[in-house]
Design a protein around this motif. Structure first.
Motif, short mmCIF file in Angstrom:
data_model
loop_
_atom_site.label_atom_id
_atom_site.label_comp_id
_atom_site.label_asym_id
_atom_site.label_seq_id
_atom_site.Cartn_x
_atom_site.Cartn_y
_atom_site.Cartn_z
N VAL A 270 1.31 -25.65 1.87
CA VAL A 270 1.09 -24.90 3.10
C VAL A 270 1.26 -23.43 2.77
O VAL A 270 2.32 -23.00 2.30
N LEU A 271 0.20 -22.70 2.98
CA LEU A 271 0.15 -21.27 2.64
C LEU A 271 0.37 -20.46 3.90
O LEU A 271 -0.51 -20.42 4.77
N GLY A 272 1.54 -19.86 4.03
CA GLY A 272 1.84 -19.03 5.19
C GLY A 272 1.56 -17.57 4.89
O GLY A 272 1.99 -17.06 3.85
N ILE A 273 0.83 -16.90 5.78
CA ILE A 273 0.39 -15.53 5.53
C ILE A 273 0.72 -14.66 6.75
O ILE A 273 0.42 -15.03 7.89
N GLY A 274 1.34 -13.53 6.49
CA GLY A 274 1.60 -12.56 7.54
C GLY A 274 1.07 -11.21 7.14
O GLY A 274 1.42 -10.69 6.07
N ILE A 275 0.17 -10.65 7.94
CA ILE A 275 -0.44 -9.35 7.62
C ILE A 275 -0.14 -8.37 8.75
O ILE A 275 -0.41 -8.66 9.93
N ASN A 276 0.40 -7.21 8.41
CA ASN A 276 0.59 -6.15 9.40
C ASN A 276 -0.75 -5.46 9.61
O ASN A 276 -1.26 -4.81 8.70
N VAL A 277 -1.30 -5.60 10.81
CA VAL A 277 -2.65 -5.09 11.04
C VAL A 277 -2.66 -3.83 11.89
O VAL A 277 -3.04 -2.75 11.41
N ASN A 278 -2.24 -3.91 13.14
CA ASN A 278 -2.41 -2.77 14.05
C ASN A 278 -1.11 -2.23 14.63
O ASN A 278 -1.13 -1.54 15.66
N GLN A 279 0.02 -2.49 13.99
CA GLN A 279 1.27 -1.93 14.49
C GLN A 279 1.32 -0.42 14.26
O GLN A 279 0.85 0.08 13.24
N ASP A 280 1.90 0.28 15.23
CA ASP A 280 2.26 1.68 15.03
C ASP A 280 3.69 1.72 14.47
O ASP A 280 4.42 0.72 14.54
N TYR B 215 0.87 -1.17 0.00
CA TYR B 215 0.00 0.00 0.00
C TYR B 215 0.90 1.23 0.00
O TYR B 215 1.78 1.36 0.86
N ARG B 216 0.73 2.07 -0.99
CA ARG B 216 1.59 3.23 -1.18
C ARG B 216 3.06 2.84 -1.20
O ARG B 216 3.93 3.53 -0.63
N GLY B 217 3.34 1.72 -1.84
CA GLY B 217 4.71 1.27 -2.04
C GLY B 217 5.32 0.54 -0.87
O GLY B 217 6.48 0.11 -0.93
N LYS B 218 4.56 0.35 0.22
CA LYS B 218 5.10 -0.32 1.40
C LYS B 218 4.39 -1.65 1.63
O LYS B 218 3.19 -1.77 1.39
N LYS B 219 5.13 -2.62 2.10
CA LYS B 219 4.61 -3.98 2.27
C LYS B 219 3.63 -4.05 3.43
O LYS B 219 3.90 -3.60 4.53
N ILE B 220 2.47 -4.66 3.13
CA ILE B 220 1.44 -4.82 4.14
C ILE B 220 1.18 -6.28 4.45
O ILE B 220 0.65 -6.63 5.50
N CYS B 221 1.57 -7.15 3.51
CA CYS B 221 1.33 -8.59 3.68
C CYS B 221 2.34 -9.37 2.85
O CYS B 221 2.70 -8.96 1.75
N GLY B 222 2.77 -10.49 3.39
CA GLY B 222 3.64 -11.40 2.66
C GLY B 222 3.07 -12.81 2.70
O GLY B 222 2.38 -13.19 3.65
N ILE B 223 3.37 -13.58 1.66
CA ILE B 223 2.87 -14.95 1.54
C ILE B 223 4.05 -15.88 1.30
O ILE B 223 4.93 -15.57 0.48
N LEU B 224 4.08 -16.98 2.00
CA LEU B 224 5.09 -18.02 1.77
C LEU B 224 4.37 -19.33 1.52
O LEU B 224 3.66 -19.83 2.39
N THR B 225 4.54 -19.88 0.31
CA THR B 225 3.92 -21.16 -0.03
C THR B 225 4.99 -22.24 -0.06
O THR B 225 6.00 -22.11 -0.76
N GLU B 226 4.77 -23.28 0.71
CA GLU B 226 5.67 -24.43 0.74
C GLU B 226 4.90 -25.66 0.27
O GLU B 226 3.79 -25.90 0.74
N ALA B 227 5.50 -26.40 -0.66
CA ALA B 227 4.77 -27.46 -1.35
C ALA B 227 5.37 -28.84 -1.12
O ALA B 227 6.58 -28.98 -0.89
N VAL B 228 4.50 -29.85 -1.19
CA VAL B 228 4.91 -31.25 -1.15
C VAL B 228 4.39 -31.92 -2.42
O VAL B 228 3.20 -32.19 -2.54
N PRO B 229 5.27 -32.15 -3.40
CA PRO B 229 4.81 -32.79 -4.64
C PRO B 229 4.71 -34.30 -4.48
O PRO B 229 5.39 -34.91 -3.65
N LEU B 230 3.85 -34.90 -5.27
CA LEU B 230 3.69 -36.35 -5.27
C LEU B 230 3.20 -36.78 -6.65
O LEU B 230 2.12 -36.40 -7.08
N ARG B 231 4.05 -37.56 -7.33
CA ARG B 231 3.71 -38.12 -8.64
C ARG B 231 3.18 -37.04 -9.61
O ARG B 231 2.14 -37.20 -10.24
#
Length: 329
Positions: free
Chosen positions: A212-222, A189-205
């Motif tokens: 696994v979808l990891g999500i971090g959202i900056n919500v109420n930090q000053d 938002y306005r060029g600054k990071k508000i959320c990041g996503i990390l996806t880690e996968a387990v393949p099979l055949r």
């Protein structure tokens, strides 16, 4: 009456203190509510204080939780999410190393599609390319989702880009601002990071057995609550909107949007949805792929989720993985 036996002892204590913010609870009253003994209570109060929850003690040994803490409301979230797959089973933690580690371990033990692991604080939170993720307690949303999408590996890009658009819709619906998407996994938002996503996968055949979808959202930090090295690059929803945001409402909305997106993964739909929420096209970018650096202009997103970059010589590069910095808009 005992409270939330499936939660850790300290988290149960926090929920009791939150029932009467500013009310002083005696050790005896707390023992009646959460069990244990006086030493257990004192140990947990020390843990909550270490994590940064604002507590007050009186001369008689009583303790109260001071106003201004946004504790996740499990009953509200359950009423909102209902029986949809993503969020049907939510595991709440006061403190953990990494919610992605919890979710991956659970997935390998058979956790169902849509299981969610959320923590008030992470000690080893991480982002893409092994970066650490700053996750103080009670101020953001740090959670991971177990997905069993049944996709071909070639289509696995849709998980991260689809999740980014789902979270953007949830933020817009809840907060009234529209985050911008940065390939492949950030919301800004306005060029600054508000959320990041990390996806880690387990393949099979040849298929994506588990993601696994990891999500971090900056919500109420000053601003002062962000490390100095992040203050110029990160922003919270509270900073962006000028008001505190309900973490419970935001989490419920994100889970609803994720469920809708993951149920309907389609390359064309995911691509168009992502493109509608990015300002990267036409911008100058710098891409680091392994030990190679590509500079040029981002011009498109392929039907396989790759970012297309045109270099100064007119050469086209399809970037499927790497570190992308947007130099200009």
């Amino acid at each position: 009456m005992s409270v939330c036996p499936q939660l850790s002892y300290a988290y149960r204590l926090l929920y009791v203190l939150n029932e009467g913010v500013g009310v002083t609870w005696s050790t005896e009253d707390l023992i009646e509510r959460v069990g244990g003994g006086s030493e257990d209570i004192e140990e947990c109060i020390a843990q909550l204080g270490r994590l940064g929850f604002p507590l007050a003690r009186d001369p008689g040994g009583g303790v109260s939780l001071l106003p201004g803490v946004d504790i996740l409301d499990r009953a509200f979230i359950r009423s909102r999410v209902g029986s949809i797959p993503i969020g049907y089973e939510i595991h709440y933690h006061l403190e953990t190393g990494s919610t992605n580690d919890l979710a991956m371990e659970a997935a390998r033990s058979g956790a169902s599609h849509g299981s969610v692991f959320v923590s008030e604080h992470q000690t080893r939170g991480r982002g893409r390319l092994g970066r650490s993720w700053f996750s103080p307690p009670g101020s953001g949303l740090w959670f991971s989702v177990v997905l069993r999408p049944g996709l071909r590996l070639a289509d696995s890009w849709m998980v991260t880009l689809g999740a980014a658009t789902a979270i953007a819709r949830a933020v817009e619906s809840t907060c009234g601002i529209a985050p911008n998407l940065k390939w492949p996994n950030d919301l800004r938002y306005r060029g600054k990071k508000i959320c990041g996503i990390l996806t880690e996968a387990v393949p099979l055949r040849g298929k994506l057995d588990v993601a696994v979808l990891g999500i971090g959202i900056n919500v109420n930090q000053d601003t002062r609550e962000l490390p100095l090295d992040l203050q110029g690059n990160a922003i919270s929803l509270k900073q962006a909107t000028g008001r505190a945001v309900s973490r419970s409402e935001l989490l419920a909305t994100v889970l609803e949007e994720l469920d809708l997106t993951i149920k309907n993964l389609n390359p064309g739909i995911v691509r168009e949805a992502w493109l509608s929420r990015t300002d990267m096209l036409g911008a100058e970018v710098c891409v680091i792929v392994e030990k190679r650096t590509i500079t040029g202009v981002a011009v498109d997103l392929t039907s396989k989720g790759a970012l297309v970059v045109r270099d100064s010589g007119g050469g086209m590069h399809h970037v499927e993985t790497g570190e992308v910095t947007q130099v200009s808009v």
